[in-house]
Write a protein that holds these residues in place. Structure first.
Motif, PDB file in Angstrom:
ATOM      1  N   ARG A   1       0.482  13.598  -0.770  1.00 49.71           N
ATOM      2  CA  ARG A   1       0.293  12.140  -0.991  1.00 49.71           C
ATOM      3  C   ARG A   1      -0.814  11.534  -0.547  1.00 49.71           C
ATOM      4  NH1 ARG A   1       4.517  10.231  -4.344  1.00 49.71           N
ATOM      5  NH2 ARG A   1       5.876  12.022  -5.111  1.00 49.71           N
ATOM      6  N   ASN A   2      -1.139  10.360  -1.005  1.00 53.74           N
ATOM      7  CA  ASN A   2      -2.031   9.537  -0.163  1.00 53.74           C
ATOM      8  C   ASN A   2      -1.527   8.050   0.167  1.00 53.74           C
ATOM      9  OD1 ASN A   2      -2.061   7.430  -2.376  1.00 53.74           O
ATOM     10  ND2 ASN A   2      -3.297   8.859  -3.656  1.00 53.74           N
ATOM     11  N   HIS A   3      -2.293   7.323   0.735  1.00 54.77           N
ATOM     12  CA  HIS A   3      -1.627   5.888   1.083  1.00 54.77           C
ATOM     13  C   HIS A   3      -0.841   5.310   0.232  1.00 54.77           C
ATOM     14  CE1 HIS A   3      -2.151   3.343   4.758  1.00 54.77           C
ATOM     15  NE2 HIS A   3      -2.199   2.249   3.807  1.00 54.77           N
ATOM     16  N   PHE A   4      -1.139   5.206  -0.780  1.00 56.96           N
ATOM     17  CA  PHE A   4      -0.540   4.338  -2.001  1.00 56.96           C
ATOM     18  C   PHE A   4       0.596   5.008  -2.384  1.00 56.96           C
ATOM     19  CE2 PHE A   4      -4.781   2.983  -1.542  1.00 56.96           C
ATOM     20  CZ  PHE A   4      -4.719   1.594  -1.335  1.00 56.96           C
ATOM     21  N   ASN A   5       0.732   6.470  -2.837  1.00 62.77           N
ATOM     22  CA  ASN A   5       1.994   6.838  -3.337  1.00 62.77           C
ATOM     23  C   ASN A   5       2.861   7.749  -2.604  1.00 62.77           C
ATOM     24  OD1 ASN A   5       0.522   9.350  -2.694  1.00 62.77           O
ATOM     25  ND2 ASN A   5       0.092   9.937  -5.185  1.00 62.77           N
ATOM     26  N   ALA A   6       2.765   7.617  -1.033  1.00 64.81           N
ATOM     27  CA  ALA A   6       3.333   8.250  -0.129  1.00 64.81           C
ATOM     28  C   ALA A   6       4.869   7.703  -0.216  1.00 64.81           C
ATOM     29  CB  ALA A   6       2.919   8.343   1.253  1.00 64.81           C
ATOM     30  N   PRO A   7       4.933   6.577  -0.114  1.00 62.43           N
ATOM     31  CA  PRO A   7       6.351   5.788   0.148  1.00 62.43           C
ATOM     32  C   PRO A   7       7.269   6.333  -1.201  1.00 62.43           C
ATOM     33  CG  PRO A   7       4.720   4.143   0.533  1.00 62.43           C
ATOM     34  CD  PRO A   7       4.020   5.462  -0.098  1.00 62.43           C
ATOM     35  N   GLY A   8       6.765   6.510  -2.319  1.00 61.14           N
ATOM     36  CA  GLY A   8       7.674   7.075  -3.242  1.00 61.14           C
ATOM     37  C   GLY A   8       8.111   8.518  -3.271  1.00 61.14           C
TER      38      GLY A   8
END
Length: 62
Positions: A46-53
């Motif tokens: 995961r990267n900074h933008f898709n990690a929370p999901g």
């Protein structure tokens, strides 16, 4: 924006969860290590933008 300062880490229990492909991962590791009750979790692929999901992130947070 000011970079996080490990010498001023939170004192409460805290989860530092960062994607394995995120440029700030080493800073997150450092903050977790500096926090008296910090825990680090690397969110796979995961990267900074898709990690929370990420399901892995949600499971670690619970």
């Amino acid at each position: 924006m000011i970079d996080p300062d490990p010498s001023d880490a939170p004192t409460r229990p805290i989860l530092f969860a960062t994607g394995s492909k995120d440029a700030i991962i080493e800073g997150s590791r450092a903050l977790a290590a500096a926090a008296p009750d910090g825990r680090f979790f690397e969110i796979p692929n995961r990267n900074h933008f898709n990690a929370p999901g990420s399901r892995d992130f949600k499971d670690a947070a619970v």
